[in-house]
Design a protein around this motif. Structure first.
Motif, PDB file in Angstrom:
ATOM      1  N   ASN A  34       0.782  -1.242   0.000  1.00 28.90           N
ATOM      2  CA  ASN A  34       0.000   0.000   0.000  1.00 28.90           C
ATOM      3  C   ASN A  34       0.815   1.295   0.000  1.00 28.90           C
ATOM      4  OD1 ASN A  34      -2.973  -0.913   0.219  1.00 28.90           O
ATOM      5  ND2 ASN A  34      -1.815  -2.262   1.539  1.00 28.90           N
ATOM      6  N   THR A  35       2.136   1.151  -0.230  1.00 30.04           N
ATOM      7  CA  THR A  35       2.936   2.356  -0.490  1.00 30.04           C
ATOM      8  C   THR A  35       3.625   2.217  -1.850  1.00 30.04           C
ATOM      9  OG1 THR A  35       4.848   1.420   0.668  1.00 30.04           O
ATOM     10  CG2 THR A  35       3.395   2.850   1.961  1.00 30.04           C
ATOM     11  N   TYR A  36       3.119   1.298  -2.660  1.00 26.15           N
ATOM     12  CA  TYR A  36       3.758   1.041  -3.954  1.00 26.15           C
ATOM     13  C   TYR A  36       2.974   1.745  -5.063  1.00 26.15           C
ATOM     14  CZ  TYR A  36       5.980  -1.605  -7.745  1.00 26.15           C
ATOM     15  OH  TYR A  36       6.658  -1.962  -8.884  1.00 26.15           O
ATOM     16  N   ALA A  37       3.191   3.058  -5.142  1.00 26.94           N
ATOM     17  CA  ALA A  37       2.527   3.887  -6.166  1.00 26.94           C
ATOM     18  C   ALA A  37       3.168   5.273  -6.075  1.00 26.94           C
ATOM     19  CB  ALA A  37       1.025   3.978  -5.882  1.00 26.94           C
ATOM     20  N   PRO A  38       3.018   6.093  -7.110  1.00 26.09           N
ATOM     21  CA  PRO A  38       3.544   7.459  -7.020  1.00 26.09           C
ATOM     22  C   PRO A  38       2.932   8.189  -5.827  1.00 26.09           C
ATOM     23  CG  PRO A  38       2.865   6.937  -9.251  1.00 26.09           C
ATOM     24  CD  PRO A  38       2.398   5.797  -8.392  1.00 26.09           C
ATOM     25  N   VAL A  39       3.740   9.077  -5.249  1.00 28.88           N
ATOM     26  CA  VAL A  39       3.329   9.688  -3.985  1.00 28.88           C
ATOM     27  C   VAL A  39       2.039  10.520  -4.121  1.00 28.88           C
ATOM     28  CG1 VAL A  39       4.726  11.812  -4.055  1.00 28.88           C
ATOM     29  CG2 VAL A  39       4.413  10.600  -1.904  1.00 28.88           C
ATOM     30  N   ASN A  40       1.802  11.120  -5.304  1.00 26.47           N
ATOM     31  CA  ASN A  40       0.558  11.896  -5.473  1.00 26.47           C
ATOM     32  C   ASN A  40      -0.675  10.989  -5.448  1.00 26.47           C
ATOM     33  OD1 ASN A  40       1.554  10.962  -8.019  1.00 26.47           O
ATOM     34  ND2 ASN A  40       0.048  12.237  -9.048  1.00 26.47           N
ATOM     35  N   ILE A  41      -0.518   9.767  -5.953  1.00 25.58           N
ATOM     36  CA  ILE A  41      -1.640   8.799  -5.924  1.00 25.58           C
ATOM     37  C   ILE A  41      -1.871   8.348  -4.483  1.00 25.58           C
ATOM     38  CG2 ILE A  41      -2.436   6.516  -6.731  1.00 25.58           C
ATOM     39  CD1 ILE A  41      -2.131   8.310  -9.084  1.00 25.58           C
ATOM     40  N   LEU A  42      -0.770   8.058  -3.786  1.00 27.84           N
ATOM     41  CA  LEU A  42      -0.902   7.633  -2.387  1.00 27.84           C
ATOM     42  C   LEU A  42      -1.604   8.712  -1.570  1.00 27.84           C
ATOM     43  CD1 LEU A  42       2.657   6.107  -1.743  1.00 27.84           C
ATOM     44  CD2 LEU A  42       0.538   4.875  -2.222  1.00 27.84           C
ATOM     45  N   ARG A  43      -1.168   9.948  -1.765  1.00 28.98           N
ATOM     46  CA  ARG A  43      -1.763  11.063  -1.029  1.00 28.98           C
ATOM     47  C   ARG A  43      -3.280  11.119  -1.267  1.00 28.98           C
ATOM     48  NH1 ARG A  43      -0.355  15.809   1.237  1.00 28.98           N
ATOM     49  NH2 ARG A  43       1.829  15.716   0.616  1.00 28.98           N
ATOM     50  N   LYS A  44      -3.660  10.971  -2.526  1.00 26.83           N
ATOM     51  CA  LYS A  44      -5.084  11.054  -2.883  1.00 26.83           C
ATOM     52  C   LYS A  44      -5.887   9.979  -2.117  1.00 26.83           C
ATOM     53  CE  LYS A  44      -8.085  10.445  -6.933  1.00 26.83           C
ATOM     54  NZ  LYS A  44      -8.697   9.218  -6.481  1.00 26.83           N
ATOM     55  N   PHE A  45      -5.378   8.734  -2.134  1.00 23.25           N
ATOM     56  CA  PHE A  45      -6.109   7.651  -1.460  1.00 23.25           C
ATOM     57  C   PHE A  45      -6.172   7.879   0.048  1.00 23.25           C
ATOM     58  CE2 PHE A  45      -5.155   4.921  -5.262  1.00 23.25           C
ATOM     59  CZ  PHE A  45      -6.476   4.695  -5.602  1.00 23.25           C
ATOM     60  N   TYR A  46      -5.029   8.213   0.637  1.00 26.54           N
ATOM     61  CA  TYR A  46      -4.999   8.362   2.101  1.00 26.54           C
ATOM     62  C   TYR A  46      -5.897   9.534   2.532  1.00 26.54           C
ATOM     63  CZ  TYR A  46      -0.611   5.611   1.653  1.00 26.54           C
ATOM     64  OH  TYR A  46       0.339   4.669   1.358  1.00 26.54           O
ATOM     65  N   GLU A  47      -5.810  10.642   1.782  1.00 26.32           N
ATOM     66  CA  GLU A  47      -6.589  11.814   2.195  1.00 26.32           C
ATOM     67  C   GLU A  47      -8.080  11.597   1.960  1.00 26.32           C
ATOM     68  OE1 GLU A  47      -4.589  15.273   0.643  1.00 26.32           O
ATOM     69  OE2 GLU A  47      -3.169  15.243   2.333  1.00 26.32           O
ATOM     70  N   GLU A  48      -8.393  10.866   0.897  1.00 26.42           N
ATOM     71  CA  GLU A  48      -9.795  10.524   0.639  1.00 26.42           C
ATOM     72  C   GLU A  48     -10.369   9.741   1.824  1.00 26.42           C
ATOM     73  OE1 GLU A  48     -10.924   9.741  -3.991  1.00 26.42           O
ATOM     74  OE2 GLU A  48     -10.497   7.996  -2.787  1.00 26.42           O
ATOM     75  N   ALA A  49      -9.589   8.800   2.324  1.00 27.97           N
ATOM     76  CA  ALA A  49     -10.051   7.975   3.453  1.00 27.97           C
ATOM     77  C   ALA A  49     -10.213   8.826   4.705  1.00 27.97           C
ATOM     78  CB  ALA A  49      -9.065   6.846   3.709  1.00 27.97           C
ATOM     79  N   LEU A  50      -9.242   9.695   4.958  1.00 24.21           N
ATOM     80  CA  LEU A  50      -9.298  10.511   6.179  1.00 24.21           C
ATOM     81  C   LEU A  50     -10.433  11.523   6.155  1.00 24.21           C
ATOM     82  CD1 LEU A  50      -5.527  11.213   6.948  1.00 24.21           C
ATOM     83  CD2 LEU A  50      -7.124   9.902   8.346  1.00 24.21           C
ATOM     84  N   ALA A  51     -10.862  11.895   4.952  1.00 25.55           N
ATOM     85  CA  ALA A  51     -11.919  12.910   4.841  1.00 25.55           C
ATOM     86  C   ALA A  51     -13.293  12.338   5.192  1.00 25.55           C
ATOM     87  CB  ALA A  51     -11.942  13.460   3.407  1.00 25.55           C
ATOM     88  N   TYR A  52     -13.387  11.004   5.257  1.00 22.23           N
ATOM     89  CA  TYR A  52     -14.689  10.402   5.525  1.00 22.23           C
ATOM     90  C   TYR A  52     -15.058  10.595   6.999  1.00 22.23           C
ATOM     91  CZ  TYR A  52     -18.666   7.509   4.727  1.00 22.23           C
ATOM     92  OH  TYR A  52     -19.957   7.095   4.600  1.00 22.23           O
TER      93      TYR A  52
END
Ligand code: SF4
Length: 300
Positions: A88-106
């Motif tokens: 779950n850290t195997y992706a470009p950092v901008n993609i990781l940021r998008k997923f993590y922040e999307e989850a935290l916004a819920y």
């Protein structure tokens, strides 16, 4: 040393989080569609021999949709979004940021648990995790499985104990909590080898530990070796090993798992492990019989 866990006998993460947040905290297991570098050739091919993962990376719904669906089962809780599948850290950092922040916004998601390999934490990613750690409740789950590189090489994991130690060092430097995964019952390992791994992890003092029972799953390379090359643990043997392991871990290490979660249809062995409740009960019973608890024999 005294038993500070009462009838629990060990420091379960559920109890720990309830005390910390004053309410029930539920982990929502998510699949963000990441893949694994030990399958696509960048770190290795074929994957770890015990892993049945097909690396397909397809996911039917977005992270908020998955969270909405899962959290509707437990409407009154608060949640930790658990990025569980693949690396779950195997992706470009901008993609990781998008997923993590999307989850935290819920709503009611108070933090993140991110499972990854020790060799997939670049400086850029560590900086992102550092940032998230300052604004949410974060822990990183690292697969170690065993402290013995010779076993890990035969498991085709593709990283070394040195990689793991470096990852731990970098995360600790940033004050980021870690949860270390160990597998009990690996082929080619003695009971002493397994308990040496437990004691090694105890000395590193992560936030948490997950103990997995080795499962032989269909369509894995491990399944090709079974039963000719090794045998799986018997139930009593495993229960005793878990209690031995917990007795030597420091009391402040949280315990996130003491069994595994194999899909019953794909499980070849050991079949007794399908009944998780009986393993948990067996561990409690053994603690009681020994008048023991987590940390009883911890030598820090
Ligand atoms: S266990 Fe993790 S690192 Fe190993 S093949 Fe499976 S997803 Fe990849």
């Amino acid at each position: 040393m005294e038993n500070i866990f009462g009838s629990n006998h060990f420091n379960t993460i559920a109890t720990y989080l309830k005390k910390e947040f004053g309410c029930r905290i539920i982990k929502l297991s998510l699949d963000a569609g990441f893949i694994c570098p030990n399958r696509d050739g960048s770190k290795g091919i074929g994957g770890c021999i015990f892993c049945s993962d097909d690396g397909s990376g397809h996911f039917a719904s977005t992270i908020p949709e998955q969270i909405q669906l899962l959290s509707s089962k437990w409407p009154s809780g608060k949640y930790i979004a658990y990025f569980q599948s693949h690396t779950n850290t195997y992706a470009p950092v901008n993609i990781l940021r998008k997923f993590y922040e999307e989850a935290l916004a819920y709503p009611n998601v108070i933090g993140l648990s991110i499972a990854t390999r020790p060799d997939c934490l670049s400086n850029e990613i560590l900086d992102l995790l550092d940032e998230l750690n300052k604004k949410s409740y974060l822990w990183i789950e690292l697969g170690l499985q065993t402290m013995h590189d010779n076993t890990r090489n035969r498991l085709n994991c593709g990283y070394s104990l040195t990689d793991f130690e470096e990852a731990m060092r970098q995360l600790k430097k940033r004050n980021i909590k870690t949860v270390v995964h160990l597998i009990l019952g690996l082929p080619w390992e003695t009971k002493k080898d397994m308990l040496d791994s437990v004691s090694y992890v105890g000395k590193l003092h992560p936030f948490g530990v997950k103990l997995h029972l080795l499962h032989v799953i269909k369509n894995t390379r491990l399944a090709d070796l079974y039963p000719l090359e090794f045998k799986t643990l018997e139930k009593n043997e495993y229960i005793n090993l878990v209690v031995d392991a917990l007795e030597q871990l420091p009391q402040d290490i949280t315990i996130h798992r003491i069994t595994g979660d194999a899909p019953a249809n794909d499980l070849i062995a050991p079949l007794w492990s399908i009944n998780k409740r009986s393993i948990l009960n067996g561990v409690q019973k053994e603690f009681k019989r020994r008048e023991s608890f987590q940390g009883k024999y911890c030598r820090e």
